[in-house]
Design a protein around this motif. Structure first.
Motif, PDB file in Angstrom:
ATOM      1  N   LYS A 128       0.908  -1.179   0.024  1.00 55.94           N
ATOM      2  CA  LYS A 128       0.000  -0.091  -0.032  1.00 55.94           C
ATOM      3  C   LYS A 128       0.774   1.183   0.010  1.00 55.94           C
ATOM      4  O   LYS A 128       0.727   2.412  -0.808  1.00 55.94           O
ATOM      5  N   GLU A 129       1.901   1.336   0.540  1.00 56.19           N
ATOM      6  CA  GLU A 129       2.913   2.492   0.794  1.00 56.19           C
ATOM      7  C   GLU A 129       3.466   2.770  -0.560  1.00 56.19           C
ATOM      8  O   GLU A 129       3.646   3.924  -0.974  1.00 56.19           O
ATOM      9  N   GLN A 130       3.862   1.507  -1.304  1.00 61.23           N
ATOM     10  CA  GLN A 130       4.670   1.700  -2.281  1.00 61.23           C
ATOM     11  C   GLN A 130       3.675   2.313  -3.440  1.00 61.23           C
ATOM     12  O   GLN A 130       3.761   3.236  -4.346  1.00 61.23           O
ATOM     13  N   LEU A 131       2.338   1.815  -3.491  1.00 64.91           N
ATOM     14  CA  LEU A 131       1.380   2.279  -4.346  1.00 64.91           C
ATOM     15  C   LEU A 131       1.034   3.752  -4.005  1.00 64.91           C
ATOM     16  O   LEU A 131       0.808   4.481  -5.162  1.00 64.91           O
ATOM     17  N   LYS A 132       1.020   3.841  -2.795  1.00 63.39           N
ATOM     18  CA  LYS A 132       0.674   5.481  -2.499  1.00 63.39           C
ATOM     19  C   LYS A 132       1.619   6.453  -2.803  1.00 63.39           C
ATOM     20  O   LYS A 132       1.436   7.490  -3.641  1.00 63.39           O
ATOM     21  N   GLY A 133       2.996   6.037  -2.878  1.00 67.74           N
ATOM     22  CA  GLY A 133       3.956   6.716  -3.377  1.00 67.74           C
ATOM     23  C   GLY A 133       3.979   6.939  -4.634  1.00 67.74           C
ATOM     24  O   GLY A 133       4.121   8.026  -5.344  1.00 67.74           O
ATOM     25  N   ILE A 134       3.890   5.675  -5.495  1.00 65.38           N
ATOM     26  CA  ILE A 134       3.785   5.859  -7.123  1.00 65.38           C
ATOM     27  C   ILE A 134       2.470   6.770  -7.467  1.00 65.38           C
ATOM     28  O   ILE A 134       2.784   7.461  -8.250  1.00 65.38           O
TER      29      ILE A 134
END
Length: 254
Positions: A128-134
């Protein structure tokens, strides 16, 4: 010779009448990405063959679909949103429904929102954190999430607001998506753009996935798919609802 021509003309007229008669009745459904890809397209051929009713799917997005229903341009509207979220979306878009109580709603499926990346992208899992960052523009290179050293292109569909809204709410925690996007229209267009660009990433309903793209493991996001009518559904729309909830279940992707 004249008699032969008359016979031939009669046969042509007969065949034309058969082709027209095969779909003497038609229903039009305005729809967003989730109902279009997950429910309506998969059952369309089978429904038409079983009932003799032509099903015209107008993939216009939930806002226009509901506006068309209000105007009487379609027989029903469908979206991957709860009824309350749909009404809130219309209000936010400046197209508030004057009499929500006049609309009848029917749950016709459930949709899972998935992330799409190029089929050759080595990334197999995104948190989720990676998707949010992207998707908020804070992570801009695939190497930062275990991929190749190449810039990330976010593909964003402007005609899938229901999908976008739920993704923003659940994955981006309400933060706005990056403005630096490759703009697409429908869920199919998102997929095609991702398939054409090795650097791309996008989102869409689960049914949009095919061999041209892949979906990495990500946190699950799901939503109901509902169909609404203005007042009681017509006899033909009721046949569609009954088909979806009955025989159509074996064709629907959920």
């Amino acid at each position: 010779m004249k008699r032969y021509g008359l016979v031939l003309a009669t046969v042509v007229v007969f065949l034309l009448s058969l082709s027209i008669g095969a779909f003497a009745e038609e229903i039009k459904i305005g729809a967003g990405a989730a109902p279009t890809e997950n429910v309506l397209k998969p059952i369309k051929e089978h429904f038409e063959k079983t009932t003799g009713i032509k099903l015209q799917i107008i993939a216009s997005g939930p806002k226009i679909a509901l506006q068309d229903l209000e105007k009487g341009a379609v027989d029903a509207a469908a979206a991957g949103l709860t009824f309350d979220d749909w009404m809130n979306l219309m209000k936010k878009e400046g197209a508030e429904v004057k009499d929500p109580a006049s609309l009848q709603q029917f749950t016709i499926g459930k949709d899972k929102i998935i992330v799409l990346i190029h089929k050759d992208n080595p990334v197999s899992k995104l948190s989720k954190e990676q998707l949010k960052g992207i998707f908020t523009g804070k992570i801009t290179n695939w190497k930062d999430v275990g991929g190749k050293d190449m810039p990330i292109i976010v593909v964003w569909g402007k005609l899938i607001p229901g999908t976008n809204k739920l993704f923003v709410k659940n994955i981006l925690d309400g933060e706005s998506q990056t403005k630096d996007v490759l703009e697409a229209t429908t869920a199919e267009d998102v997929r095609q753009n991702v398939a054409s660009n090795p650097e791309a990433i996008g989102i869409g309903p689960v049914a949009v996935v095919n061999a041209t793209v892949k979906s990495p493991e990500t946190p699950g996001v799901s939503r109901p798919i509902i169909l609404v009518t203005k007042g009681k559904p017509s006899a033909n729309v009721q046949k569609l609802i009954d088909f979806i909830k009955g025989e159509g279940q074996k064709y629907i992707r959920q």
